[in-house]
Write an enzyme that holds these catalytic residues in place. Structure first.
Site, PDB file in Angstrom:
ATOM      1  N   TYR A 164       0.797  -1.283  -0.020  1.00  9.73           N
ATOM      2  CA  TYR A 164      -0.011  -0.049   0.007  1.00  9.73           C
ATOM      3  C   TYR A 164       0.820   1.267   0.041  1.00  9.73           C
ATOM      4  CZ  TYR A 164       0.273  -0.484   5.117  1.00  9.73           C
ATOM      5  OH  TYR A 164       0.603  -1.122   6.214  1.00  9.73           O
ATOM      6  N   LYS A 179       4.990   4.442   4.884  1.00 15.81           N
ATOM      7  CA  LYS A 179       5.672   3.479   3.676  1.00 15.81           C
ATOM      8  C   LYS A 179       5.911   4.003   2.321  1.00 15.81           C
ATOM      9  CE  LYS A 179       5.273  -0.334   6.530  1.00 15.81           C
ATOM     10  NZ  LYS A 179       6.671  -0.822   7.456  1.00 15.81           N
TER      11      LYS A 179
END
Ligand code: HXC
Length: 303
Positions: A164, A179
């Site tokens: 994701y 991330k």
């Protein structure tokens, strides 16, 4: 745990797929190495001959990781570290040089995550995830990079992200933002620091069972079954599979690979990651989860 204090992890410490001395002479620093995937990677690198430094917030976990490695004849040290703090990250890198005289490989594995309705996230909730995942990775990578560049030594960074990072994901928004930042850092520094002989890559694992992630992210057994069925390969990943890929990326087996992210998710992200399905959960689902957390915190003995 076995009688000798070691933690059995089938496949993780079996170096047969790789030459047993693949990482001999190397020093690896693993953040979050006191539990979950970080611990498994620490075990694997030690089994392949590396000296290992682990850092995380919980001393007890770090002691267990190091105890298991030394019980098998390896060399491992630990330092309690909160990667949210830049000076703690520098101290962890300094400690690695003091203990082993060098650092060859940094694995940015420390993470934090939980499921939430984003409109209800507190400032502190947002910050705790982004500071752990993005700030922590930046501070650790910068501290290691400074040492490598000053010492004219090559280096290797592996960061654990999630698919994701590029698709986004409902209900884990701070983690997705962080991330994505780690992936941008990986690609940016792969270019900036290539002239110093420093490689940076990332792995994006799909769901791999660990107590930390399961407790926070797998919302009940029905969700777990649906998540598994949703994966094209029809199962979750294993620690051994993650360690195999990590071994390739931190070793000279991948000496011409830099700035890359490898998804290890059984094909999951191609059909949409599991968290996206949480968008259809009714308000009662979120209310009962929030109530369970309130009640757990009410019942927690005060420090
Ligand atoms: C809403 C929450 C919450 C929840 C914590 N908070 N949990 N808010 N829903 N479920 C809020 C708290 O209320 C608080 O804000 C703030 O977050 C900090 O919480 P603390 O518990 O005080 O912080 P701390 O002890 O530092 O815990 C950090 C944590 C925790 C990130 C919140 O989850 C943790 O320690 N995680 C480490 C392990 C982990 O997450 N592993 C999974 C990684 S998996 P207030 O405002 O109340 O002060 C992963 C990728 C998965 O990253 C990919 C799979 C495909």
């Amino acid at each position: 745990m076995a009688d000798d204090g070691t933690v059995p992890l089938p496949g993780v410490v079996d170096p047969l797929r790789f030459p047993g001395d693949l990482l001999r002479g190397k020093v690896v620093l693993v953040t979050g190495g006191g539990s979950g995937l970080g611990r498994s990677m620490a075990y694997r690198f030690a089994a392949l001959g590396a000296k290992v430094m682990v850092g995380s917030r919980k001393e007890e976990n770090l002691r267990t990781t190091c105890g298991s490695i030394t019980a098998r004849g390896g060399d491992a040290r630990w330092k309690v570290t909160d990667v949210k703090n830049a000076s703690a990250c520098r101290a962890l890198v300094d400690e690695t040089y003091s203990a082993f005289g060098r650092l060859d490989i940094l694995v940015n594995n420390s993470a934090g995550n939980f499921l939430a309705r984003t409109e209800r996230l507190s400032e502190n909730g947002y910050r705790s995830i982004v500071a752990t995942v993005l700030d922590g990775t930046f501070f650790m990578t910068q501290a290691a990079g400074q040492r490598w560049i000053e010492g004219n030594a090559p280096g290797n960074v592996l960061s654990i992200v999630a698919t994701y990072a590029w698709t986004g994901a409902a209900h884990v928004v701070p983690s997705a933002c962080a991330k994505a930042g780690v992936l941008a850092l990986t690609r940016s520094l792969a270019v900036e620091w290539a002239k110093h002989g420093i490689r940076l890559n990332a792995i994006a694992p799909g769901p791999v069972p660990t107590p930390g992630a399961w407790e926070r992210l797998i919302a009940g057994s029905a969700f777990e079954s649906a998540a598994k069925e949703h994966i094209p390969l029809g199962r979750f990943g294993t620690h051994a599979e993650l360690c195999d890929l990590a071994t390739v990326l931190v070793s000279d087996l991948s000496s011409y690979i830099t700035g890359q992210v490898v998804a290890m998710d059984g094909g999951e992200w191609l059909v949409g990651n599991t968290f996206q399905q949480l968008r259809t959960m009714p308000p009662e689902f979120w209310e009962s989860m929030e109530e369970a957390r309130r009640s757990a915190s009410r019942n927690r003995p005060s420090a």
